[in-house]
Motif scaffolding. Structure first.
Motif, mmCIF file in Angstrom:
data_model
loop_
_atom_site.group_PDB
_atom_site.id
_atom_site.type_symbol
_atom_site.label_atom_id
_atom_site.label_comp_id
_atom_site.label_asym_id
_atom_site.label_seq_id
_atom_site.Cartn_x
_atom_site.Cartn_y
_atom_site.Cartn_z
ATOM 1 N N SER A 67 35.097 41.488 6.529
ATOM 2 C CA SER A 67 35.177 42.326 7.727
ATOM 3 C C SER A 67 36.608 42.787 7.961
ATOM 4 O O SER A 67 37.555 41.993 7.852
ATOM 5 N N LYS A 101 38.561 40.599 10.875
ATOM 6 C CA LYS A 101 38.665 39.140 10.844
ATOM 7 C C LYS A 101 40.005 38.603 11.318
ATOM 8 O O LYS A 101 40.129 37.411 11.593
ATOM 9 N N SER A 104 35.384 36.297 4.865
ATOM 10 C CA SER A 104 34.701 37.503 5.311
ATOM 11 C C SER A 104 35.392 38.754 4.786
ATOM 12 O O SER A 104 36.616 38.782 4.623
ATOM 13 N N ARG A 128 31.704 34.727 11.898
ATOM 14 C CA ARG A 128 31.659 35.816 10.919
ATOM 15 C C ARG A 128 30.571 36.833 11.260
ATOM 16 O O ARG A 128 30.692 38.016 10.954
ATOM 17 N N ASN A 129 29.519 36.382 11.926
ATOM 18 C CA ASN A 129 28.444 37.277 12.343
ATOM 19 C C ASN A 129 28.756 38.024 13.633
ATOM 20 O O ASN A 129 27.981 38.896 14.036
ATOM 21 N N ARG A 187 30.968 30.214 10.387
ATOM 22 C CA ARG A 187 29.954 31.148 9.888
ATOM 23 C C ARG A 187 29.343 31.958 11.015
ATOM 24 O O ARG A 187 29.046 33.148 10.849
#
Length: 264
Positions: free
Chosen positions: A242, A245, A240, A204-205, A201
């Motif tokens: 994004s 990723k 995600s 992911r940020n 997690r």
């Protein structure tokens, strides 16, 4: 900028970060002999080390610090509280106080051509920190022993192109394992260690278009497996949306031997 995990795990941690002009270690939690051997594998002369950046005083981060300091007279960077704690660890032997360099969280400093950025972490130690290192627009981040991560940690690590992040334990393995309740509570608490799930997690940020390498480090020998850490983090990343990723190489840092040297 280059990074090599010489050793990373609950039993000992030592990370090399450097370039053509500057050579640094983050922690020295294995024997001096193993550090020398690991540096030799990546053609780094320990006599040319410009500093050891200490995160905190726990033995898996400072085991070889005393011998390294005496043998190579390498400066030791750490918070005042960490340096004070180190001076009370008899097993380290005597370290010349002239080698100590006091740092403070959130106050960047220079070592030759690199900028070192210490930032606070939530861990049960004496004012512990982790580090990012920058040079010519490139950034490397190393963060382990995170009880939690928050916006401050994300902001500190943001825009790193190489990351080594803690994936210490699988929550289920820890909960059903043989550790006593008090130790389980410590590891799972806000001053303990980051789980595989929370590592994923956190990543992911931190996704961005220039992120190239991520190492998962500081794995527990008793409460994790390399494949499990990898798959758990990969699952989190797959959730995600994004576009970045899958843009980077994800690997687990080795416990007993150096990982591959990566560079920007």
């Amino acid at each position: 900028m280059e990074l090599c995990s010489i050793a990373s795990g609950s039993s000992g941690n030592c990370i090399y970060v450097g370039n053509r002009c500057t050579s640094l270690l983050i922690d020295a939690g294995i024997s001096c002999k193993r550090i020398e051997s690991g540096l030799s594998e990546i053609d780094v002369n320990p006599e040319k080390l410009d500093g050891i950046l200490v995160t905190h005083e726990h033995s898996d981060h400072v085991l070889g610090l005393g011998v390294m300091a005496r043998r190579y007279h390498v400066p030791i960077y750490a918070t005042a509280e960490t340096l004070s704690a180190l001076s009370r660890i008899k097993s380290l032997g005597k370290i010349d106080p002239g080698l100590f360099r006091i740092i403070e969280p959130n106050q960047s400093f220079e070592i030759h051509d690199v900028i070192v950025n210490p930032f606070s972490i939530s861990h049960d130690a004496a004012n512990p920190v982790c580090y990012t290192i920058e040079q010519n627009g490139h950034k490397v981040g190393v963060a382990t022993d995170l009880g939690i991560y928050d916006d401050y940690i994300v902001e500190s690590l943001k825009n790193s192109e190489i990351l080594l992040l803690e994936a210490n334990h699988d929550i289920n393995m820890l909960q059903v394992g043989a550790y006593p309740y008090v130790l389980k509570r410590r590891i799972l608490g806000e001053r303990g260690h980051l789980s595989n799930d929370n590592c994923g997690r956190l990543i992911r940020n931190l996704l961005h278009d220039k992120l190239r390498y991520i190492y998962l480090g500081h794995l527990s020998k008793e409460n994790n497996y390399p494949d499990l850490a990898y798959e758990t983090v990969k699952y989190e990343l797959d959730q995600s949306d994004s576009p970045f990723k899958n843009n980077f190489l994800l690997e687990v840092a080795k416990r007993e031997e150096p990982s591959v040297l990566v560079s920007l």
